[in-house]
Design an enzyme around this catalytic site. Sequence first.
Site, PDB file in Angstrom:
ATOM      1  N   ASP A  23     -93.657 -18.906 -54.881  1.00 22.03           N
ATOM      2  CA  ASP A  23     -93.602 -20.416 -54.846  1.00 22.03           C
ATOM      3  C   ASP A  23     -94.257 -20.570 -53.492  1.00 22.03           C
ATOM      4  OD1 ASP A  23     -93.810 -23.054 -55.256  1.00 22.03           O
ATOM      5  OD2 ASP A  23     -91.404 -23.436 -55.210  1.00 22.03           O
ATOM      6  N   ASP A  58     -90.111 -28.498 -45.332  1.00 21.94           N
ATOM      7  CA  ASP A  58     -90.307 -26.938 -46.241  1.00 21.94           C
ATOM      8  C   ASP A  58     -92.139 -26.317 -46.209  1.00 21.94           C
ATOM      9  OD1 ASP A  58     -90.131 -25.014 -48.634  1.00 21.94           O
ATOM     10  OD2 ASP A  58     -90.071 -26.877 -49.985  1.00 21.94           O
ATOM     11  N   ASP A 107     -93.115 -23.238 -47.276  1.00 17.32           N
ATOM     12  CA  ASP A 107     -93.763 -22.925 -48.443  1.00 17.32           C
ATOM     13  C   ASP A 107     -94.819 -22.091 -47.947  1.00 17.32           C
ATOM     14  OD1 ASP A 107     -92.041 -23.893 -50.065  1.00 17.32           O
ATOM     15  OD2 ASP A 107     -93.225 -25.649 -50.726  1.00 17.32           O
ATOM     16  N   HIS A 163     -93.509 -27.402 -63.786  1.00 16.43           N
ATOM     17  CA  HIS A 163     -92.616 -29.024 -64.765  1.00 16.43           C
ATOM     18  C   HIS A 163     -92.961 -29.358 -66.236  1.00 16.43           C
ATOM     19  CE1 HIS A 163     -93.756 -28.824 -60.484  1.00 16.43           C
ATOM     20  NE2 HIS A 163     -91.720 -28.562 -60.397  1.00 16.43           N
ATOM     21  N   GLU A 166     -81.917 -24.311 -58.366  1.00 22.43           N
ATOM     22  CA  GLU A 166     -83.113 -23.769 -57.369  1.00 22.43           C
ATOM     23  C   GLU A 166     -81.845 -24.756 -56.345  1.00 22.43           C
ATOM     24  OE1 GLU A 166     -86.896 -24.576 -57.842  1.00 22.43           O
ATOM     25  OE2 GLU A 166     -87.053 -23.944 -55.734  1.00 22.43           O
ATOM     26  N   ASP A 193     -96.480 -30.484 -66.318  1.00 23.73           N
ATOM     27  CA  ASP A 193     -97.566 -29.888 -66.166  1.00 23.73           C
ATOM     28  C   ASP A 193     -98.308 -29.981 -67.623  1.00 23.73           C
ATOM     29  OD1 ASP A 193     -97.197 -29.488 -63.386  1.00 23.73           O
ATOM     30  OD2 ASP A 193     -95.726 -28.466 -63.157  1.00 23.73           O
ATOM     31  N   HIS A 247     -85.996 -22.240 -48.910  1.00 18.76           N
ATOM     32  CA  HIS A 247     -85.063 -23.239 -49.041  1.00 18.76           C
ATOM     33  C   HIS A 247     -83.715 -22.744 -48.504  1.00 18.76           C
ATOM     34  CE1 HIS A 247     -86.417 -25.166 -53.112  1.00 18.76           C
ATOM     35  NE2 HIS A 247     -87.318 -25.022 -51.731  1.00 18.76           N
ATOM     36  N   GLU A 253     -84.968 -19.894 -53.084  1.00 17.09           N
ATOM     37  CA  GLU A 253     -85.926 -20.164 -52.979  1.00 17.09           C
ATOM     38  C   GLU A 253     -86.196 -19.308 -51.310  1.00 17.09           C
ATOM     39  OE1 GLU A 253     -89.273 -22.809 -53.728  1.00 17.09           O
ATOM     40  OE2 GLU A 253     -89.679 -23.128 -51.567  1.00 17.09           O
TER      41      GLU A 253
HETATM   42  C1  XUL Z   1     -89.423 -27.786 -54.397  1.00 19.84           C
HETATM   43  C2  XUL Z   1     -89.960 -26.796 -54.606  1.00 19.84           C
HETATM   44  C3  XUL Z   1     -90.109 -26.501 -56.768  1.00 19.84           C
HETATM   45  C4  XUL Z   1     -89.676 -25.946 -57.272  1.00 19.84           C
HETATM   46  C5  XUL Z   1     -90.141 -26.510 -58.710  1.00 19.84           C
HETATM   47  O1  XUL Z   1     -89.532 -27.267 -52.810  1.00 19.84           O
HETATM   48  O2  XUL Z   1     -88.955 -25.517 -54.786  1.00 19.84           O
HETATM   49  O3  XUL Z   1     -91.943 -26.833 -56.569  1.00 19.84           O
HETATM   50  O4  XUL Z   1     -89.530 -24.677 -57.235  1.00 19.84           O
HETATM   51  O5  XUL Z   1     -90.185 -27.736 -59.038  1.00 19.84           O
HETATM   52 MN    MN Z   2     -89.990 -23.320 -55.816  1.00 21.47          MN
END
Ligand code: XUL
Ligand code: MN
Length: 341
Positions: A280, A245, A247, A46, A171, A49, A210, A207
């Site tokens: 991610d 979400d 992850d 980011h 994204e 970051d 997502h 992703e």
């Molecule tokens: C949010 C997500 C974030 C982006 C980067 O759901 O996946 O981590 O990948 O901003």
């Molecule tokens: Mn992501």
Amino acid sequence: MFKFSVGPWNVHSGADAFGPEVRGEISFADKVKKFKELGFDAVQFHDDDAVPDMNDLNESQIRAKAKTVKKLLDDHGMAAEFVAPRLWMDPRTIDGGYTSNFAKDREFAIWRSLRSIDIANELGCDKIVLWLAREGTMCYESKDAITSVRRIIEAINKMLEHDKKIKVLIETKPNEPVDISFCPTMGHAMALSAASADPSRVGGLLESAHAMLAGLDPANEIAFALSLGKLWGVHLNDQNGMKYDQDKAFGVQNLRTAFNQIKVLVENNYGSKGEYIGLDVKAMRTQKIENSYRHLENSLKIAKMLEAKAKKFDYAFQKKCVEARDYEALEMYVLELLMQG
Ligand code: XUL
Ligand code: MN
């Protein structure tokens, strides 16, 4: 052989919406060192970051700070994959950045986006990722959807104009933190690309979680962008159904779907233009600090094992099954391929 990338946010102290940190923070420098040891090739950023206090700095100060991060990456033999403007944390982007109803907030969002490009330049990468976190609504009637979509296109055009080499990767995500997103799927991202001032520089990042939150198959979302030559990044992970979400580590929940994501990437030579497989993934909150990287190690191992499986896939047998229209036999073959050692 794929190259892999990871973000500093993928090793975190375990705070969630219902409880505080459960592990100590690990410094950015320590994370980069460990990422390298684990076999990663690049770091994802980011904007803040890379330059944490960027809101208080001017443009040349931001560039100077980013240069020191580039040195740290070089020292560890790591590349930077992309920079993503973090447009969801600031009081000015409470209700979105590019689609905020207030001109001053939209200006701030553009300022952060252009500075993200400056940071990317200093880090030696040419990709900006837009996770359009709050570009949507909590209350449907609070924003005009048509104006909002056009504002996102305008914002992308400003980025393309700021740097004639920069590539913008959208994204997609259907919800969270918003209720309804303006850019929920890869099809939407591809449409925004086509509507932009330079479609050859606007692509997608898919992703897995997502796509699942949208009720879609991540392998086909990947394939959709690949078919248009516009898949320039992935965030592989996993998700148990349509809820928040998660992850999860890649492949731990939906192994066959994970296999098909890797298979379509292998078949289409993903990575041949320098693209990375981003993981991610987030550690479960229950992990102790000494096991802060286990989810990354697992995801990397599973991705590599699935890559080997994809390379073993028997296309002659697949063809025979298709000719005989015996998809039951084909399905059993895939399951045996995945379950046998
Ligand atoms: C949010 C997500 C974030 C982006 C980067 O759901 O996946 O981590 O990948 O901003
Ligand atoms: Mn992501």
